[in-house]
Design a protein around this motif. Sequence first.
Motif: not given
Lengths: 84, 232
Positions: B9-14, B24-27, B222-230, B32-37
């Motif tokens: 679960t990725v916390a996206i800090v607003q 970022a949440e949609r991406a 092309d940006g998917q790979g960066v986010l897959r770091g999570f 398939g990476i859970d995210a929470e604002l």
Amino acid sequence: MTGYTATVTVRLKQGVLDPEAETTKQALERLGFELESLRSADRFELDLDAESADDAADRADEMAERLLANPTIHDYAVEVEPRE
Amino acid sequence: MPREAIRVTVAIVQFGGSNCDRDAERALDHLGIDAELVWHEDGIPDDASGILLPGGFSYGDYLRAGAIAANSPVMAEVREAAADGTPVLGVCNGAQIGSESRLTPGAFTTNASARFQCERVTVRVENADTPWTAAYEEGEVIELPIAHGEGRFEVTDDRLATLNDEDRVLFRYCEADGAVTPAANPNGSKENVAGVLGERENVAVLMPHPERITLPDVGKTDGQGVLRGFEA
């Protein structure tokens, strides 16, 4: 406690590109002014009460280190005057 | 173990002025990476297994882009999580916040053009041996969007030499064929640096926006790979 005004002047370090200053210089030249160069700086005036001028300077110094300046790109100077 | 038990679960800090948080949440959701604002005043949830500092204009870019947010209380929690090995990614304004909070080296300051630049750029993957770049090959050229006025990477020459020695530069702005040239440098960044690692590889920042080039519906991915770091 005495009232002081600490003036913190934050400048880009020598050699760090300042595109805003360059743009401002060009605008002055378009107005017909002649100048060799232009440097800009941010100036913060902090009114505070302190035991001494040194104490006021120390506090302003810490504020500059922590927030007002970014040590990676900035130099800063602190001047303290008693407040009227 | 059931899959849920290892869910990320990725916390996206607003912050006030963040504006790439929902992108970022949609991406992440697409991957398939859970995210929470998470509103910054509410703090980082205990179960967060990743933290994303999104793009935008936190605190109106007052003082310097990222400077005020970098000194907000939530960043103490982010630093603590980073020290514990939690993945932390800063994008654009998040990168500025990351460098201002000293999570990552150097500073991002006014573009050499003195203009806000919103365009597609190509970057070369410099180190593919990190969670944020493992999806790419070293030397691979990928396309990413930029949208910033203060993205010029500044650092002392000595520090940059150390970063190079330690393989902490992730991406450099480059030509389509991978050549790193002044012409391919959109903002005057030193040595065309577009993204760097913190002290450890779980912390990374970059000025380009991987979340804007992740959803297939809007084009390239092309940006998917960066986010897959999570997920790493």
